[in-house]
Design a protein around this motif. Structure first.
Motif, PDB file in Angstrom:
ATOM      1  N   GLU A 178       5.030   0.424   1.317  1.00 35.50           N
ATOM      2  CA  GLU A 178       4.839   0.588  -0.139  1.00 35.50           C
ATOM      3  C   GLU A 178       3.420   1.030  -0.424  1.00 35.50           C
ATOM      4  N   LYS A 233      -2.196  17.656  -8.534  1.00 39.44           N
ATOM      5  CA  LYS A 233      -1.556  18.316  -9.674  1.00 39.44           C
ATOM      6  C   LYS A 233      -2.535  18.489 -10.825  1.00 39.44           C
ATOM      7  N   ALA A 249      -0.924  12.954  -4.686  1.00 38.62           N
ATOM      8  CA  ALA A 249      -0.155  14.064  -5.264  1.00 38.62           C
ATOM      9  C   ALA A 249      -0.524  14.268  -6.731  1.00 38.62           C
ATOM     10  N   GLN A 250      -0.707  13.192  -7.450  1.00 33.89           N
ATOM     11  CA  GLN A 250      -1.084  13.270  -8.859  1.00 33.89           C
ATOM     12  C   GLN A 250      -2.440  13.922  -9.005  1.00 33.89           C
ATOM     13  N   THR A 251      -3.333  13.571  -8.166  1.00 38.13           N
ATOM     14  CA  THR A 251      -4.687  14.151  -8.209  1.00 38.13           C
ATOM     15  C   THR A 251      -4.638  15.656  -7.968  1.00 38.13           C
ATOM     16  N   LYS A 306       3.104   4.632   0.381  1.00 40.85           N
ATOM     17  CA  LYS A 306       3.774   5.485  -0.609  1.00 40.85           C
ATOM     18  C   LYS A 306       2.946   5.618  -1.879  1.00 40.85           C
ATOM     19  N   LYS A 307       2.362   4.488  -2.284  1.00 41.37           N
ATOM     20  CA  LYS A 307       1.535   4.498  -3.486  1.00 41.37           C
ATOM     21  C   LYS A 307       0.340   5.403  -3.292  1.00 41.37           C
ATOM     22  N   THR A 308      -0.247   5.327  -2.133  1.00 41.11           N
ATOM     23  CA  THR A 308      -1.411   6.182  -1.836  1.00 41.11           C
ATOM     24  C   THR A 308      -1.001   7.650  -1.843  1.00 41.11           C
ATOM     25  N   ALA A 309       0.157   7.933  -1.345  1.00 40.08           N
ATOM     26  CA  ALA A 309       0.630   9.330  -1.305  1.00 40.08           C
ATOM     27  C   ALA A 309       0.887   9.837  -2.736  1.00 40.08           C
ATOM     28  N   ASP A 310       1.448   8.955  -3.558  1.00 36.55           N
ATOM     29  CA  ASP A 310       1.727   9.376  -4.946  1.00 36.55           C
ATOM     30  C   ASP A 310       0.421   9.659  -5.694  1.00 36.55           C
ATOM     31  N   GLN A 311      -0.556   8.819  -5.494  1.00 41.64           N
ATOM     32  CA  GLN A 311      -1.855   9.013  -6.140  1.00 41.64           C
ATOM     33  C   GLN A 311      -2.485  10.327  -5.698  1.00 41.64           C
TER      34      GLN A 311
END
Length: 538
Positions: free
Chosen positions: A518, A532, A528-530, A521-526
């Protein structure tokens, strides 16, 4: 012009001194010292056997004193060999007739002077030494185990003196299955030759150098020389009978002279008890050897006296010398003694005379009657011994059977717990057997397998856990079963705890793995957001 040595005649003067020693209770040595023959025989085979064997050997050789005067060296050498072997046969025969003498034997070392030659016969470990021109030469080789080791180079002469098997003789006369033929040697005799024949009680403790010194220069007198050698051996600690025969060759310038050298034959040791018999054999007077005058006050002698309860300061009483006449003289004097020949019965004839002549019809009849009685006695003794043996065997068997029955009955009052084909069982009896007969049998099996028990318990079951009653054994099996069940429950509890611990560890590891996933995954989402947001600004 002086007479040549070859034409002159040699004569022999001899003497013997024999002593029982400080340890032995009787003298088993026998010796003969005459004008034509000297001999030493060392007997063996117990209190009665040794002196009997050595006496028989001297009796067998004594006739050579008068039979070698014809001057044929070869005849005398053959005579000596056959006489030694005849002694062997007589010893064997007497041992067969008298069981107490079984195993007796004797050594023989003898020398005869005939026609200017020495004829030597030897068997055993008694020794003959010749002093010639001031040098001592050992003329015999011991027929012993130690001498064999020396000859084969396995031990030295010095090591042989203290070897534990130094008394083992490989060839002797006697009740043994060994070669009885003696070694025969012939040597030219010279004036001044001096012989020493001795038992191992003397040569076993005195060095050859000491013997040479005493024989050559210390004392010229024969008896003094023999006395000194025997005394020295005893003082040196000899524990055996000690006998020394000394003989000198002397020259007679006129062989036809009236006063030729002459001496009365001397008999030493055990054979001195048979003076009359030997006097008859040589057909002339014989005398017992002179006793040892001194030499028994050594430390070994004092210790032996103390062990036997005697006063160590008291001089032992020595037997007096005596002379025996041949039978013809004894008959004329009216004092003939009934000598024990050991073989021929003595018969008193109707005219009052006593005869032991085997050619006499009455003596021959007595011999036959003795043989018949001996055979009857022997058959009766064999039958009696057979009956006694059978009775003893029956009694022993009955005793063994009684003991066996009693033991079996007693065993059936006992119980024990043991292994019965891999299972714990109660047995009636004891865990042993007599003559391959088991004294137990299984009476109750349990459901417990011996393989389930701890090793210490299995060892006890292999030996058997004994009880006086069946109830005690049954109670102990219940205790074993309870302890076994308790052990199983504890084992199961440990296994359950172990399984729960392993499951808990697995759950914790899974939760931790989930948390890590988890977080990743959270680190990967962050990230990706950056990425974008940066694209929108451009």
């Amino acid at each position: 012009m002086p007479t040549s040595t070859a034409s002159q005649q040699l004569f022999m003067y001899s003497t013997v001194v024999s002593d029982v020693g400080t340890v032995r209770s009787n003298n088993q040595d026998s010796a003969f010292a005459g004008e034509h023959l000297i001999a030493i025989c060392d007997g063996m085979g117990g209190h009665a056997g040794g002196d009997t064997a050595s006496t028989i050997a001297i009796r067998s050789l004594a006739h050579i004193e008068q039979d070698n005067v014809d001057g044929d060296v070869q005849v005398v050498s053959h005579m000596m060999a056959t006489s030694v072997m005849a002694a062997h046969d007589a010893i064997v025969g007497k041992a067969k007739r008298e069981r107490r003498l079984a195993g007796m034997g004797t050594t023989v070392t003898s020398v005869a002077l005939v026609a200017g030659c020495w004829v030597l016969a030897h068997i055993g470990d008694s020794r003959a030494y010749l002093l010639h021109d001031g040098h001592l030469v050992r003329m015999t080789s011991d027929h012993s185990y130690v001498q064999h080791l020396i000859d084969t180079g396995r031990i030295s002469e010095a090591e042989a003196r203290n070897h534990p098997q130094r008394n083992v003789v490989m060839r002797v006369l006697g009740d043994f299955d060994i070669d009885s033929r003696p070694d025969i040697a012939i040597r030219k005799a010279h004036p001044g030759d001096r012989w020493l024949l001795c038992s191992d009680g003397l040569c076993g403790v005195l060095e050859d150098s000491t013997l040479e010194e005493v024989l050559s220069s210390t004392c010229a007198d024969q008896e003094e020389c023999a006395q000194r050698l025997v005394s020295m051996a005893l003082r040196a600690g000899s524990t055996d009978n000690v006998t020394a025969v000394i003989a000198d060759a002397t020259l007679a310038l006129d062989a036809d002279a009236f006063d030729l050298p002459h001496q009365t034959p001397l008999i030493g040791g055990a054979a001195s008890a048979s003076l009359e018999t030997i006097a008859d054999i040589v057909n002339e007077p014989v005398a017992s050897a002179p006793p040892l005058r001194e030499g028994k006050q050594s430390p070994a002698a004092r210790a032996a006296a103390l062990r036997s309860g005697k006063d160590p300061n008291e001089e032992p009483k020595q037997p007096e010398q005596r002379v025996a006449q041949p039978s013809s003289v004894r008959e004329d004097n009216g004092d003939r003694v009934n000598t024990d020949t050991g073989e021929i019965p003595i018969v008193q004839k109707r005219n009052g005379r006593i005869s032991a002549d085997p050619n006499d019809p009455e003596v021959a009849k007595a011999i036959r009657n003795e043989h018949i009685e001996e055979r009857k006695t022997k058959r009766s003794r064999k039958f009696r011994n057979r009956i006694i043996t059978i009775l003893i065997i029956i009694l022993v068997l009955l005793g063994v059977a009684g003991v066996g029955v009693g033991t079996y009955r007693w065993s059936q009052t006992k119980y024990y717990i043991g292994d019965n084909n891999g299972k714990v069982a109660i047995f009636q009896g004891v865990p042993t057997s007599i003559f391959s007969v088991k004294l137990s049998h299984a009476v109750t099996d349990t459901n417990m397998k011996t393989s389930d028990l701890p090793p210490s318990w299995r060892e006890q079951l292999d030996q058997g856990i004994s009880f006086d009653t069946y109830g005690e054994a049954k109670s102990h099996t219940r205790l074993i079963k309870k302890q076994l069940n308790d052990a199983k429950r504890k084992q199961e509890a440990k296994q359950q705890e172990k399984a729960e611990a392993e499951q808990k560890a697995k759950d914790e590891a899974a939760a931790k793995q989930k948390q890590q996933e988890e977080a990743a995954k959270k680190t990967a989402d962050q990230a990706a957001q950056t990425n974008k947001s940066g694209g929108d600004k451009s």
